[in-house]
Design an enzyme around this catalytic site. Structure first.
Site, PDB file in Angstrom:
ATOM      1  N   GLY A 287       0.861  -1.187   0.000  1.00  0.00           N
ATOM      2  CA  GLY A 287       0.000   0.000   0.000  1.00  0.00           C
ATOM      3  C   GLY A 287       0.890   1.226   0.000  1.00  0.00           C
ATOM      4  NE  ARG A 323       1.084   7.486   8.130  1.00  0.00           N
ATOM      5  CZ  ARG A 323       2.352   7.550   8.441  1.00  0.00           C
ATOM      6  NH1 ARG A 323       3.032   8.661   8.233  1.00  0.00           N
ATOM      7  NH2 ARG A 323       2.976   6.528   8.952  1.00  0.00           N
ATOM      8  CB  CYS A 354     -10.699  22.807  18.901  1.00  0.00           C
ATOM      9  SG  CYS A 354     -10.779  23.421  20.575  1.00  0.00           S
TER      10      CYS A 354
HETATM   11  N1  LLP Z   1      -2.226  -6.015   3.693  1.00  0.00           N
HETATM   12  C1  LLP Z   1      -2.783  -6.040   4.904  1.00  0.00           C
HETATM   13  C2  LLP Z   1      -3.519  -7.217   5.326  1.00  0.00           C
HETATM   14  C3  LLP Z   1      -2.643  -4.936   5.772  1.00  0.00           C
HETATM   15  O1  LLP Z   1      -3.175  -4.997   6.989  1.00  0.00           O
HETATM   16  C4  LLP Z   1      -1.945  -3.788   5.337  1.00  0.00           C
HETATM   17  C5  LLP Z   1      -1.814  -2.616   6.199  1.00  0.00           C
HETATM   18  C6  LLP Z   1      -1.407  -3.804   4.024  1.00  0.00           C
HETATM   19  C7  LLP Z   1      -1.551  -4.942   3.232  1.00  0.00           C
HETATM   20  C8  LLP Z   1      -0.637  -2.653   3.462  1.00  0.00           C
HETATM   21  O2  LLP Z   1       0.525  -2.405   4.170  1.00  0.00           O
HETATM   22  P1  LLP Z   1       1.566  -1.289   3.658  1.00  0.00           P
HETATM   23  O3  LLP Z   1       2.209  -1.829   2.403  1.00  0.00           O
HETATM   24  O4  LLP Z   1       0.796  -0.058   3.369  1.00  0.00           O
HETATM   25  O5  LLP Z   1       2.502  -1.127   4.757  1.00  0.00           O
HETATM   26  N2  LLP Z   1      -2.446   3.721   9.002  1.00  0.00           N
HETATM   27  C9  LLP Z   1      -1.092   3.270   9.258  1.00  0.00           C
HETATM   28  C10 LLP Z   1      -0.773   2.002   8.507  1.00  0.00           C
HETATM   29  C11 LLP Z   1      -1.694   0.841   8.828  1.00  0.00           C
HETATM   30  C12 LLP Z   1      -1.406  -0.378   8.011  1.00  0.00           C
HETATM   31  C13 LLP Z   1      -2.409  -1.440   8.250  1.00  0.00           C
HETATM   32  N3  LLP Z   1      -2.310  -2.548   7.371  1.00  0.00           N
HETATM   33  C14 LLP Z   1      -0.138   4.413   8.926  1.00  0.00           C
HETATM   34  O6  LLP Z   1      -0.578   5.500   8.548  1.00  0.00           O
HETATM   35  O7  LLP Z   1       1.071   4.268   9.079  1.00  0.00           O
END
Ligand code: LLP
Length: 430
Positions: A287, A323, A354
């Protein structure tokens, strides 16, 4: 500061894909998310190339939670991306973006019966998170007279170097089935009439800047794959998840690439598959590393003040980028209309919400700032707009997509009317 090649500085202004951020901010107003489609495609293709060069059957699934914009997903769909979807909403978006159902994996640690029914109806594979869910899906598939292809999400019990809130494969994590209980889970799935176990899935965490933990996860996955193959499970795919981090600190963080990932993970994976005598598809679900650095959030300085320290009060806060408040995350900031000015002042960049915690960037060396300046917050394409809210009744801002030198809206800004559009007065107030 080191910048990725789609960000440049010309005439003291920050440019994205050669387009002046200040012109964009004037045209579309601030706050404004601006995304380079070309950069996203480039990152996607880097995964395809690095993995495809080392293993014959690869499917890159975009983790839709990172950025749920339809136009962005369409750009990825057109390049052949699949998607990891974590809700019915993400499933609908991915299908609407043109991603074929066979390239989708419906993940989720707490799916509703309606989620499972939708997965069955659309013919997408489901990654199961519990035995309870297995039996619910079996019954739903039976009622629809269909057989559903599934994987289980395996919890590998791995400590990984990242923020504890985004480590997802710890022994104590809420996700998945403990790896030692996985064979029993597949045995139970094999006995279900309407279920066909065809995959294994894991995800160890996010914003991981080393590739070694992914190789360790692959070791666990190939060990389990061997056990399952011997048990009679015909594995069609093995999904190693996402998680590769990006250098939010541009000058000091490591910069792992898809190439580094592939060079470390594929040998482990391939040797494991050879030992099993199978060639399932290798799936990955990045992602952040596909979309984070494609995007800048442009925000206008409303005012500056000197109090206990110097503050620059801008028009984007944790309503648009949570974040920093949620994970103490660091994002580089650049004064986009003074992009090559000397950094001879120090400011804390704060949002309009706020809350004391509404700080975008504390104690940063920046040029002298005045009201009206435009600050670019970098690396906001992943978990930026996707985690935004209307807190303090602030309509969300627009998103612009850039393709070559063309810019176009990919989401209009919300209005105050949008805030109230779904509100109702209950009968006694009418
Ligand atoms: N697959 C699964 C099952 C996941 O739970 C996640 C992310 C991804 C793929 C993608 O992971 P990435 O390649 O993006 O690291 N909101 C947080 C990140 C939460 C990630 C949760 N799962 C942030 O802003 O850092």
């Amino acid at each position: 500061m080191k910048l990725p090649h789609h960000l440049t500085i010309k005439n003291s202004h920050l440019h994205i894909n050669g387009l002046d951020c200040i012109t964009l901010a004037e045209k579309y107003k601030t706050p404004l998310y601006v995304t380079s489609e070309d950069r996203v495609v480039e990152q996607f293709e880097s995964y395809q190339k690095a993995l495809g060069a080392r293993y014959p059957k690869v499917q890159v699934l975009f983790a839709a939670k990172a950025n749920g914009n339809l136009a962005l997903m369409r750009a990825l769909a057109q390049k052949g991306a699949g998607a990891d979807v974590f809700s019915s909403g993400e499933l609908h978006l991915a299908l609407q973006a043109g991603i074929a159902p066979e390239k989708l994996l419906f993940n989720g640690s707490s799916k509703t019966p309606a989620d499972l029914e939708l997965a069955v109806e659309k013919g997408v594979k489901v990654s199961l998170d519990s035995l309870d869910e297995l039996h619910q899906l079996d019954a739903i598939a039976g009622a629809a007279k269909k057989k559903v292809k599934v994987s289980f999400r395996l919890n590998p019990a791995l400590e990984v170097p990242t923020h504890p809130k985004i480590a997802t494969g710890l022994k104590t994590s809420k996700f998945g089935i403990p790896h030692e209980e996985i064979p029993a889970a597949y045995r139970e799935a094999l006995a279900c009439k309407n279920i066909q176990p065809v995959g294994i899935h894991c995800h160890i965490g996010s914003q991981i800047l080393e590739v070694e933990p992914f190789a360790r996860a692959a070791e666990v996955m190939v060990r389990i794959a061997k056990e399952l193959t011997e048990m009679g499970v015909k594995l069609e795919f093995i999904d190693l998840g996402g998680g590769l981090g990006i250098p939010y600190h541009h000058d000091t963080d490591p910069t792992p690439t898809a190439e580094d990932y592939a060079a470390n993970v594929i040998p482990v994976f391939k040797a494991g598959m050879d030992a099993c005598g199978i060639t399932p598809e290798l799936w990955v679900e990045p992602g952040r590393s596909l979309v984070a650095d494609s995007t800048v959030l442009l925000t206008r300085v409303n005012s500056t003040k000197k109090a206990h320290k110097r503050f620059a009060n801008v028009d984007a806060g944790f309503n648009l980028l949570i974040r920093p408040a949620m994970y103490d995350s660091y994002h580089e900031v650049i004064v986009a209309n003074k992009a090559d000015a000397p950094l001879n002042a120090e400011y804390t960049v704060t949002g309009p919400i706020c809350e004391t915690g509404d700080i975008i960037a504390p104690d940063r060396k920046l040029p002298e700032i005045a009201a009206g300046d435009i600050i670019a917050i970098l690396d906001t394409g992943a978990y930026g707009y996707a985690m935004s809210s209307q807190y303090n009744s602030r309509p969300r801002c627009p998103e612009v997509l850039i393709h070559g030198s063309q810019a176009g809206l990919m989401r209009r800004g919300e209005t105050v009317a949008d805030l109230t559009a779904i509100m109702e007065h209950p009968p006694w107030q009418k």
